[in-house]
Design a protein around this motif. Sequence first.
Motif, PDB file in Angstrom:
ATOM      1  N   LYS A  89      -4.452  12.089  12.535  1.00 16.49           N
ATOM      2  CA  LYS A  89      -3.607  11.259  13.390  1.00 16.49           C
ATOM      3  C   LYS A  89      -3.830   9.779  13.147  1.00 16.49           C
ATOM      4  N   VAL A  92      -2.068   8.560   9.800  1.00 16.64           N
ATOM      5  CA  VAL A  92      -0.618   8.361   9.906  1.00 16.64           C
ATOM      6  C   VAL A  92      -0.314   7.051  10.630  1.00 16.64           C
ATOM      7  N   MET A  96       1.609   3.520   9.032  1.00 19.89           N
ATOM      8  CA  MET A  96       2.877   3.041   9.570  1.00 19.89           C
ATOM      9  C   MET A  96       2.795   1.571  10.000  1.00 19.89           C
ATOM     10  N   LEU A 207       4.587   9.182   6.045  1.00 23.24           N
ATOM     11  CA  LEU A 207       4.955  10.352   6.837  1.00 23.24           C
ATOM     12  C   LEU A 207       4.875  11.635   6.022  1.00 23.24           C
ATOM     13  N   ARG A 210       0.701  12.308   4.716  1.00 24.17           N
ATOM     14  CA  ARG A 210      -0.270  12.675   5.743  1.00 24.17           C
ATOM     15  C   ARG A 210       0.083  13.969   6.468  1.00 24.17           C
ATOM     16  N   SER A 211       1.341  14.385   6.416  1.00 22.95           N
ATOM     17  CA  SER A 211       1.747  15.606   7.125  1.00 22.95           C
ATOM     18  C   SER A 211       1.282  16.873   6.415  1.00 22.95           C
TER      19      SER A 211
END
Length: 461
Positions: A89, A92, A96, A207, A210-211
């Motif tokens: 978490k 990410v 951003m 996005l 990291r997902s």
Amino acid sequence: MPDEVTSADARRMPRRAAMSGWVGSALEYYDFSIYAAAAALVFPQVFFPSESPAVALIASLATYGVGYVARPLGAFVLGNFGDKYGRKKVLVFAMMVMGLSTLLVGLLPTYAQVGVLAPILLVVLRLIQGFAVAGELGGASAMIVEYAPQERRGFLTSFSLQGTQAGSILASASFIPLSTFLSHEAFLAWGWRIPFLLSVVVIVAGLIIRSRVEETPAFLREEKTAKVPRVPVAELFRQNGWTVFRCVCMGLANVIGTTVVVFGTAYATQPAYGVGMSPSVYLWIPVMANIVAIILIPFFGRLSDRIGRRPLMIFGPLAAGLLSFAYLFVVSSGNVPLTIVLAILIFGILYQLWNATFASFFQELFPTRTRVTGFAVSQNIALFLTGFLPSIFAAIAPPGSSSVPLVIGTATLLLSLVSAAAAWRSRETARMGLEDLDTAALAAVTKRRSSTRVEARTSQD
């Protein structure tokens, strides 16, 4: 997200975590590093016009350092977040914020357009950059360390550092065609903005990248057994404050990059110093040095798995600090070929002995429950201390001084000595499993507290 990874995931996740760390660090450090090149090459004229070129240069380099002011705050907040809510978490979120703030730098009006508001907005965005980048390497390297097999921890963790060097290459390389093919006036008017605007790629890529990586089993175990501390940063200083201090001292080795790349660029290219090297030379130097670094970093990471972390952490800064004198003297003489050779030797090879190793070493010195916070706080306090060195160097060895190589070389060597001494005073961690590392960290706290109580009783008697 499942609580437990499958056996197939267990085989894939170390490589996936290493690749995620590489790509994420490359993108995020691209954003952070393009500012360094612009601060030395462009910002003195665009945001800090002054009748004195020396004053404009010092002011511009100071805004480069401002990015490091926010890094300790970002380390406290984002490190705490990563230890309490998970490594994924925080990665990410950090990416951003970094992408958006860098994009906005490329859209800023100049001093000629809005006056003093322009440098104020520049400083604000640099502070946000510093806040965001503080969480990247700590979260990425913690994720790799917690997934990697013990015998490959140094090797796999080095990929996150290889990514930071790749980001630096992209940052420097992004300015080369612009400064080469655009006129000086066009470059100052709009060309410098393009590398900043390209950071929109970071927002999209962040996005996606990291997902694809799951949270680490080590963190999930801490969370499942209710061992995640309510305030990780408070527990960090209560139990591992001495480790933080040693890691901060080891982090002073970053003076090598500051001397060779940031101050070196200003010393060689800014008219106030009178050396007169072409800016294009100093756009190529970091590219060449970082290409060498990218090749060597995994080798040095693997070497640290075989011979230990401490030898590389000690020898690298000492050798690089000693050679900084020769490098600065060569720059002062305007010898371009020798400048390139020494820059590659110092920054591309010797410094990378330390740089390839410190992420795994720092992570291993802290227990799982405060690992991200410990790494982030230590690294970013050290970077805060070294971040203002370019402007300090410009102040203690100002344009017109004949003793620049001696003064700056001495300062570089002294800080390198502090780094090496702190590494020598730290325990070796390369051959310990994660649970053993946690046990060793707890034992160190217990031993220190027992020693303190004994000393207190002795003093009372």
